[in-house]
Scaffold this motif. Structure first.
Motif, PDB file in Angstrom:
ATOM      1  N   ALA A  28      26.701   2.289  84.967  1.00 11.92           N
ATOM      2  CA  ALA A  28      25.769   1.815  86.000  1.00 11.92           C
ATOM      3  C   ALA A  28      24.471   1.376  85.372  1.00 11.92           C
ATOM      4  O   ALA A  28      23.880   0.352  85.766  1.00 11.92           O
ATOM      5  CB  ALA A  28      25.532   2.932  87.017  1.00 11.92           C
ATOM      6  N   ALA A  29      23.982   2.168  84.369  1.00 16.68           N
ATOM      7  CA  ALA A  29      22.740   1.782  83.704  1.00 16.68           C
ATOM      8  C   ALA A  29      22.901   0.445  83.002  1.00 16.68           C
ATOM      9  O   ALA A  29      22.021  -0.416  83.005  1.00 16.68           O
ATOM     10  CB  ALA A  29      22.316   2.898  82.712  1.00 16.68           C
ATOM     11  N   GLY A  30      24.068   0.289  82.382  1.00 13.46           N
ATOM     12  CA  GLY A  30      24.304  -1.006  81.706  1.00 13.46           C
ATOM     13  C   GLY A  30      24.321  -2.152  82.701  1.00 13.46           C
ATOM     14  O   GLY A  30      23.797  -3.247  82.443  1.00 13.46           O
ATOM     15  N   GLY A  31      24.920  -1.895  83.894  1.00 13.51           N
ATOM     16  CA  GLY A  31      24.946  -2.979  84.884  1.00 13.51           C
ATOM     17  C   GLY A  31      23.555  -3.299  85.366  1.00 13.51           C
ATOM     18  O   GLY A  31      23.204  -4.480  85.557  1.00 13.51           O
ATOM     19  N   LYS A  32      22.764  -2.226  85.593  1.00  9.16           N
ATOM     20  CA  LYS A  32      21.405  -2.474  86.069  1.00  9.16           C
ATOM     21  C   LYS A  32      20.588  -3.203  85.010  1.00  9.16           C
ATOM     22  O   LYS A  32      19.781  -4.094  85.318  1.00  9.16           O
ATOM     23  CB  LYS A  32      20.745  -1.169  86.448  1.00  9.16           C
ATOM     24  CG  LYS A  32      21.320  -0.532  87.709  1.00  9.16           C
ATOM     25  CD  LYS A  32      20.600   0.755  88.054  1.00  9.16           C
ATOM     26  CE  LYS A  32      21.165   1.389  89.349  1.00  9.16           C
ATOM     27  NZ  LYS A  32      20.473   2.651  89.694  1.00  9.16           N
ATOM     28  N   ALA A  33      20.813  -2.777  83.754  1.00  5.57           N
ATOM     29  CA  ALA A  33      20.075  -3.462  82.678  1.00  5.57           C
ATOM     30  C   ALA A  33      20.451  -4.937  82.633  1.00  5.57           C
ATOM     31  O   ALA A  33      19.622  -5.813  82.445  1.00  5.57           O
ATOM     32  CB  ALA A  33      20.369  -2.746  81.336  1.00  5.57           C
ATOM     33  N   ARG A  34      21.772  -5.169  82.818  1.00  3.85           N
ATOM     34  CA  ARG A  34      22.200  -6.578  82.790  1.00  3.85           C
ATOM     35  C   ARG A  34      21.625  -7.344  83.982  1.00  3.85           C
ATOM     36  O   ARG A  34      21.202  -8.500  83.855  1.00  3.85           O
ATOM     37  CB  ARG A  34      23.736  -6.648  82.810  1.00  3.85           C
ATOM     38  CG  ARG A  34      24.352  -6.248  81.472  1.00  3.85           C
ATOM     39  CD  ARG A  34      25.806  -6.666  81.453  1.00  3.85           C
ATOM     40  NE  ARG A  34      26.577  -5.986  82.464  1.00  3.85           N
ATOM     41  CZ  ARG A  34      27.151  -4.778  82.305  1.00  3.85           C
ATOM     42  NH1 ARG A  34      27.032  -4.136  81.163  1.00  3.85           N
ATOM     43  NH2 ARG A  34      27.840  -4.247  83.280  1.00  3.85           N
ATOM     44  N   LYS A  35      21.573  -6.658  85.133  1.00  4.96           N
ATOM     45  CA  LYS A  35      20.997  -7.314  86.304  1.00  4.96           C
ATOM     46  C   LYS A  35      19.530  -7.571  86.097  1.00  4.96           C
ATOM     47  O   LYS A  35      19.007  -8.630  86.477  1.00  4.96           O
ATOM     48  CB  LYS A  35      21.210  -6.447  87.543  1.00  4.96           C
ATOM     49  CG  LYS A  35      22.646  -6.423  88.043  1.00  4.96           C
ATOM     50  CD  LYS A  35      22.752  -5.590  89.313  1.00  4.96           C
ATOM     51  CE  LYS A  35      24.181  -5.565  89.847  1.00  4.96           C
ATOM     52  NZ  LYS A  35      24.295  -4.754  91.095  1.00  4.96           N
ATOM     53  N   ALA A  36      18.835  -6.555  85.490  1.00  4.53           N
ATOM     54  CA  ALA A  36      17.405  -6.764  85.249  1.00  4.53           C
ATOM     55  C   ALA A  36      17.179  -7.903  84.279  1.00  4.53           C
ATOM     56  O   ALA A  36      16.286  -8.750  84.460  1.00  4.53           O
ATOM     57  CB  ALA A  36      16.784  -5.463  84.717  1.00  4.53           C
ATOM     58  N   GLU A  37      18.017  -7.923  83.253  1.00  3.07           N
ATOM     59  CA  GLU A  37      17.886  -9.013  82.285  1.00  3.07           C
ATOM     60  C   GLU A  37      18.189 -10.367  82.942  1.00  3.07           C
ATOM     61  O   GLU A  37      17.504 -11.366  82.710  1.00  3.07           O
ATOM     62  CB  GLU A  37      18.843  -8.786  81.099  1.00  3.07           C
ATOM     63  CG  GLU A  37      18.726  -9.798  79.992  1.00  3.07           C
ATOM     64  CD  GLU A  37      17.354  -9.757  79.332  1.00  3.07           C
ATOM     65  OE1 GLU A  37      16.940 -10.842  78.805  1.00  3.07           O
ATOM     66  OE2 GLU A  37      16.687  -8.711  79.342  1.00  3.07           O
ATOM     67  N   ALA A  38      19.219 -10.345  83.797  1.00  3.75           N
ATOM     68  CA  ALA A  38      19.552 -11.606  84.494  1.00  3.75           C
ATOM     69  C   ALA A  38      18.431 -11.999  85.418  1.00  3.75           C
ATOM     70  O   ALA A  38      18.096 -13.184  85.562  1.00  3.75           O
ATOM     71  CB  ALA A  38      20.868 -11.425  85.267  1.00  3.75           C
ATOM     72  N   THR A  39      17.824 -10.989  86.061  1.00  2.00           N
ATOM     73  CA  THR A  39      16.722 -11.286  86.962  1.00  2.00           C
ATOM     74  C   THR A  39      15.552 -11.851  86.200  1.00  2.00           C
ATOM     75  O   THR A  39      14.884 -12.792  86.639  1.00  2.00           O
ATOM     76  CB  THR A  39      16.309 -10.023  87.717  1.00  2.00           C
ATOM     77  OG1 THR A  39      17.442  -9.539  88.466  1.00  2.00           O
ATOM     78  CG2 THR A  39      15.159 -10.293  88.673  1.00  2.00           C
ATOM     79  N   ARG A  40      15.263 -11.215  85.039  1.00  2.00           N
ATOM     80  CA  ARG A  40      14.163 -11.726  84.218  1.00  2.00           C
ATOM     81  C   ARG A  40      14.448 -13.171  83.772  1.00  2.00           C
ATOM     82  O   ARG A  40      13.568 -14.042  83.803  1.00  2.00           O
ATOM     83  CB  ARG A  40      13.954 -10.806  83.003  1.00  2.00           C
ATOM     84  CG  ARG A  40      13.285  -9.481  83.347  1.00  2.00           C
ATOM     85  CD  ARG A  40      12.804  -8.797  82.063  1.00  2.00           C
ATOM     86  NE  ARG A  40      13.920  -8.479  81.179  1.00  2.00           N
ATOM     87  CZ  ARG A  40      14.624  -7.338  81.217  1.00  2.00           C
ATOM     88  NH1 ARG A  40      14.337  -6.431  82.121  1.00  2.00           N
ATOM     89  NH2 ARG A  40      15.596  -7.150  80.360  1.00  2.00           N
TER      90      ARG A  40
END
Length: 779
Positions: A28-40
């Motif tokens: 889940a943390a990896g997904g959120k990190a990927r989402k945050a990175e995608a958002t950025r």
């Protein structure tokens, strides 16, 4: 052990759960990190896209603070973006926006913040060519809470320039369209516009007037067509075909305009998807002119065909445009030769036909004739052909570069000229060889022609006439040679009558040398007058002699008349006395006569009767020949009259043992002297009785012909030979010694004279041994 196992199992289970939870948390943390990175990344991309977008977002808060990209400062010509909206005014050397635009922008932003009403406006920084469009809306709370306004600023400088250009072009096009509409309305020819469905949408006043409509709206509403259907196609269908083919269609049709049939050139012009425009040009006058021109051209060609001169016209391209029939005939052009042949080729073909002169270098000769097209004036040549034909060629250059070639066959005229020269020489020779003296005077009185005898006839010298003097001058020279100079005026009158009065006159003049001239003036067809002079001195002398002889003959005729009258008296009186005394003796007045005396008296009476008849015949014959025989004409019924004549000779016919057949068809009446006509028929009957032997037959036939009455007396007696008949017809004639010669009796000559005195003829045909056939024709 069991507890431990359970504990271990639980522990293992707990560890597994923990591991699973850790793994899930890591995942889940990896997904959120990927989402945050995608958002950025998306945020950076969005910021970049906003920075690169043609519109700049501006947040205007309630207190007037603004948030925007630094690009807005560059668009406004500012070094950096100010913090407040009010600082956008020209604080830096007149850059930014003008106070008026800023006030309008502030008012619009304030209204949007309060009412959430969007707005649009345009900004133009002073001193800049940039045009900015501002669109303002109330900002979404997620973007800027607290009632901020979101402004989108667009740089539409290029669009504005283009829009200005388009507006200018639109205004100009609008003006042009208005002018075009006005021009179309004022155009004198009908014009219209059709929609894509080929229905009328617009017509001008000329169209309305042509179809007789009230106004354009009514014409369009009722779809009144100017042009009628042609070959089953209406005007709308033809326009539809033009639109489908995307090709202009032009045609010439007839239409009724103001009650008159007119020829129109109708054009349908497709305008893409907009429709089809059309116009009609009245070409009736042009058609009439074309028809008149065609008629004139045909008449001109017909007229040229009637000429004896050949005429051909070449165009500027040196090709044959037209040639009349004489030209084709003169140059022996082929019957199937079409117009359009080149000039050089025509010369070559005419040379092959032998219709050009024989020249040594034909190409050079042809090139010289081709230069006629470039000549400054007409060129004339004589072409002698090998067959003896002489052509007169005239080449007339035309202003348009063409050439008119005229060919005249002068063979006959040259022959006529030669014949004329021959005739003139013959006339001169004839004039000089005539016995008459001739002279021709012109209407002005001058002498033009004369022969050699003319001067000699008037006693003049040849030098007196060589100067072609006038008639008055010539008469002055002639007057001294006349026996009576006053007769000179008569000569002038004769010349004047022949030349000016155009009438034929004549007269006689006497010369001083004793000669007599007869003159005559004859008007000639060319307006001149001919004076003929004939020396009639000898004929005048002969005429005088004849006149004297005629007077002598008249005197002799009077003597003859008196002689015949005396002879008639001198013959009849003694015979009457002898006859009277013999009859008295026979009657016994002097006493009774013996038989022998009675026989002598009877012989005397018979001789007296015969002598009386002969005297009557001689006198009648003499009077007839002299034209003095009197006739007492009356209307006679011919058949009874001839019957009476035959009855008088009945005894002689019976005594001769003859038979007589009298025939007469119809009623025939003539105007004649009974005594003289009876004597003529009687003489013929007496000759027939005397010439017919016993048993012979005599025929008397009466018949009516178209030209008169015919009386035939024929017999089958001994007849006469040609010499005997000639002597019988001549009767008593004068012999070679001047003495009377008796050849036959006087019956036939007297009968002929009596018949001719009645205006008739006597024909006698006789053959030896066959008889005699005498025919009397009376009118």
């Amino acid at each position: 052990m069991q507890l431990n196992a359970t504990a271990l199992a639980l522990l293992g289970l707990l560890l597994a759960v923990w591991v699973a939870g850790a793994a899930w948390m890591m995942i889940a943390a990896g997904g959120k990190a990927r989402k945050a990175e995608a958002t950025r990344k998306a945020a950076r991309r969005m910021v970049r896209m906003i920075d690169e977008s043609p519109a700049i977002p501006v947040i205007v808060r309630v207190d007037g603070r603004i948030e925007a990209s630094e690009r807005l400062a560059g668009w406004l010509g500012l070094s950096k973006l100010p913090q407040y909206l009010s600082d956008l005014a020209g604080a830096e050397g007149g850059k930014g926006i003008s106070p008026e635009q800023l006030a309008e922008l502030s008012a619009n932003v304030s209204r949007t913040q309060k009412t959430a009403a969007p707005f649009r406006m345009a900004l133009t920084p002073p001193g800049s060519q940039r045009s900015l469009a501002v669109r303002g809306v109330l900002a979404d709370p997620q973007v800027s809470p607290g009632g901020s306004a979101l402004l989108w600023v667009f740089d539409f400088s290029e669009s504005q320039n283009e829009l200005s250009r388009l507006r200018s072009e639109a205004a100009r096009a609008k003006g042009d369209f208005a002018a075009l509409v006005g021009l179309i309305e004022a155009a004198p020819l009908p014009m219209w516009f059709r929609g894509p469905d080929s229905r009328l949408k617009l017509v001008n006043r000329a169209y309305v007037a042509a179809v007789g409509g009230e106004n354009a709206e009514t014409v369009v509403e009722q779809q009144v067509e100017l042009v009628e259907s042609v070959d089953g196609l209406t005007a709308a269908q033809v326009a539809g075909q033009a639109a489908q083919a995307k090709t202009p269609v032009e045609r010439i049709v007839a239409a009724t305009i103001n009650g008159q049939r007119r020829s129109l050139r109708v054009s349908d012009l497709p305008l893409g998807e907009e429709g089809v425009a059309g116009y009609a040009v009245d070409i009736e006058e042009m058609e009439e002119q074309a028809r008149a021109f065609r008629a004139f051209r045909e008449a001109q060609r017909d007229m040229l065909d009637q000429l004896s001169v050949g005429v051909a016209q070449f165009g500027a391209d040196r090709r044959l445009l037209s040639a009349n029939q004489p030209f084709r005939r003169i140059f022996a052009m082929r019957p199937g030769a079409v117009e359009g042949i080149e000039f050089e080729r025509l010369l070559r073909e005419t040379r092959e036909a032998g219709r050009t002169p024989e020249v040594r270098d034909f190409p050079a000769w042809r090139a010289e004739r081709a230069d006629w097209f470039l000549a400054d004036e007409a060129v004339e040549e004589a072409w002698p052909l090998s067959d003896g034909t002489h052509l007169r060629i005239v080449a007339q250059p035309m202003p348009d570069g063409g050439l008119v070639l005229i060919a005249e066959d002068r063979t006959e005229s040259l022959a006529l000229s030669a014949t004329r020269d021959t005739l003139l020489r013959t006339r001169t020779a004839t004039f000089d060889s005539l016995f008459e003296a001739l002279a021709v005077f012109a209407p002005d009185g001058h002498i033009q022609l004369w022969n050699r005898r003319f001067a000699a006839a008037w006693g003049l010298d040849q030098a007196d006439i060589d100067g072609h003097p006038t008639a008055d001058e010539l008469i002055e020279r002639i007057a001294p040679n006349l026996s009576k100079p006053k007769q000179a005026k008569a000569i002038g009158d004769v010349v004047r009558g022949a030349t000016l009065d155009r009438r034929q006159t004549g007269g006689r003049v006497s010369l001083a040398d004793g000669r007599t001239l007869e003159i005559a003036g004859v008007p000639l067809p060319d307006g001149n007058g001919l004076l003929t002079v004939l020396d009639i001195t000898d004929s005048q002398n002969a005429e005088d002699a004849l006149r004297e002889r005629a007077q002598a003959l008249e005197a002799a005729d009077e003597v003859k008349t008196r002689f015949l009258a005396n002879m008639s008296y001198e013959f009849r009186v003694p015979l009457t006395s002898i006859s009277g005394f013999a009859e008295l003796l026979e009657a016994g007045v002097a006493g009774e006569l013996s038989p022998q005396a009675r026989e002598y008296v009877g012989a005397i009476l018979e001789a007296v009767h015969r002598l009386t008849d002969q005297v009557e015949n001689v006198l009648d014959l003499s009077q007839s020949e002299a034209g003095l025989l009197p006739l007492a004409r009356e209307k006679l019924d011919l058949l009874p009259f001839v019957t009476q004549v035959v009855r008088e000779r009945e005894a002689a016919i019976v005594d001769g043992g003859l038979s007589l057949d009298l025939r007469g068809g119809g009623t025939s009446k003539v105007e004649a002297d009974p005594r003289q006509l009876g004597r003529a028929i009687g003489h013929l009957l007496d000759n027939a009785i005397a010439a017919t032997p016993k048993g012979g037959k005599i025929l008397v036939d009466l018949s009516r012909k178209k030209d008169g009455v015919r009386i035939v007396v024929s017999d089958n007696g001994r007849g006469m030979s040609k010499d005997e008949l000639r002597r019988a017809v001549e009767g008593l004639r004068t012999g070679a010694d001047g003495k009377p010669e008796r050849r036959q009796g006087l019956g036939i000559p007297l009968a002929r004279q009596l018949v001719e005195a009645h205006g008739g003829t006597l024909d006698i045909v006789s053959r030896r041994g066959e008889g005699t056939f005498a025919t009397i024709h009376l009118p």
